[in-house]
Design an enzyme around this catalytic site. Structure first.
Site, PDB file in Angstrom:
ATOM      1  N   GLU A 131       0.826  -1.213   0.000  1.00 15.95           N
ATOM      2  CA  GLU A 131       0.000   0.000   0.000  1.00 15.95           C
ATOM      3  C   GLU A 131       0.864   1.269   0.000  1.00 15.95           C
ATOM      4  OE1 GLU A 131      -2.738   0.276   3.307  1.00 15.95           O
ATOM      5  OE2 GLU A 131      -3.551   2.185   2.606  1.00 15.95           O
ATOM      6  N   LYS A 172      -2.629  -2.073  -3.053  1.00 18.25           N
ATOM      7  CA  LYS A 172      -3.661  -1.216  -2.449  1.00 18.25           C
ATOM      8  C   LYS A 172      -3.246   0.244  -2.636  1.00 18.25           C
ATOM      9  CE  LYS A 172      -6.046  -0.281   1.911  1.00 18.25           C
ATOM     10  NZ  LYS A 172      -6.797  -0.932   2.985  1.00 18.25           N
TER      11      LYS A 172
END
Ligand code: 13P
Length: 333
Positions: free
Chosen positions: A177, A219
């Protein structure tokens, strides 16, 4: 091992399903509970999360996995059932947040680098024993005067790659992420440029670390206008620019991309995901891994009171259903 990781990654992006990010650190969950005038205790945090995980319809139809915080993966529900078992009983996969937060980057005090690599191999063993099958690590990239620097883009990408390699070695699918924050008055094209930079650096570092992309999930942030920018891009423009950046940077071996919501309104987060999927012909699945945009309505309805559990669960089920439709490009206002 690679095959097993790839299977879990595929399951995390099952069509029509997405991920519930319920891994707020102790500080972040306190802020959420403060907003409904509920004290943050081990019990209230447990009750709140148990309310979400036992929302049967939403969980079983629309949620593929749940990201947990250290405290939650060890907690039992009111009746003594481990929360991990409650999650598994809905068909969702338990996951764990492995980073220990974004800390000031040395000699660049306005930027951060995410920490948590020391002792990570041993912690991964522990979490696998507790039932985790995937993990998350969030890097934070700030846009501002002269920011980000290459130093912060590189340090964060390198840490993400080291984390991802340790996860795969230990049997966990890493969610990587790299979040470019929406705070600031920059325009959407600045966000686009920085997102492209961060993603290019990330995939280079993942390659050098030997990470198998088939066993990972990305992500990312969506490409949006800064929160305080006078000109806010339309939903269609956000979708188009986000997909353009992803196509430039994310290899098609990555099975799925599960977005963070990052402070967008519930409906924007849903609409943006819908318009991206409506573009069609994408090499990866595009779904959600929302924290706030899945939980905000439920939290507000719950208010820390047992008598509001059913209504809060309906609110959660509704957002989960809307985001599921968006993940298939079938949402409408
Ligand atoms: P938000 O969707 O609230 O941004 O949270 C997702 C997340 O897991 C951030 O790390």
């Amino acid at each position: 091992m690679t095959e097993k990781l790839a299977k879990v990654a595929e399951a995390m992006v099952t069509p029509g399903k997405g991920i519930l990010a319920a891994d707020e650190s102790t500080g972040s969950i306190k802020k959420r509970l403060d907003s409904i005038n509920t004290p943050s205790t081990e019990e209230t945090r447990r009750d709140y999360r148990e309310m979400l995980f036992s929302a049967k319809e939403g969980m079983s139809k629309y949620i593929s996995g749940v990201i947990l915080f250290d405290e939650t993966i060890r907690q039992k529900g009111k009746n003594g059932t481990p929360l991990v078992d409650l999650i598994k009983s809905t068909g969702a996969i338990p996951g764990i947040k492995l980073d220990v937060g974004a800390k000031p980057l040395a000699l660049s005090p306005k930027e951060t680098v995410t920490e948590g690599l020391d002792g990570l191999r041993e912690r991964i063993k522990d979490y696998v024993g507790l039932g985790a099958q995937f993990a998350k690590w969030r890097a934070v990239i700030d846009i501002g005067q002269g920011l980000p620097t290459h130093n912060s883009i590189h340090a964060n990408a390198h840490a993400l790659a080291r984390y991802a390699a340790l996860c795969q070695e230990g049997g966990l699918v890493p969610i990587v992420e790299p979040e470019v924050l929406m705070e600031g008055n920059h325009d959407i094209d600045t966000c686009m440029k920085v997102s492209e930079w961060a993603l290019n650096e990330l995939y280079r570092e993942l390659y050098y670390a030997g990470v198998v992309l088939e066993g990972t999930i990305l992500k990312p942030n969506m490409v949006v206008s800064g929160k305080d920018c006078a000109k806010q891009a339309s939903r269609e423009e956000v979708a188009e620019k986000t997909v353009t950046v992803l196509k430039r940077c994310v290899p098609s071996a990555v099975p799925g991309i599960a977005f963070l919501s990052g402070g967008q309104s519930d409906e924007d987060a849903t609409a943006h995901l819908h318009y991206m999927n409506a573009i069609g012909n994408l090499p990866w699945k595009l779904t959600f891994s929302y924290g706030r945009a899945l939980q905000a309505a439920a939290l507000k309805t719950w208010k820390g009171k047992a008598e509001n559990v059913a209504a809060a669960q309906s609110a959660f089920n509704h957002r989960a259903e809307m985001n599921s439709l968006a993940a298939s490009g079938k949402w409408s206002q």
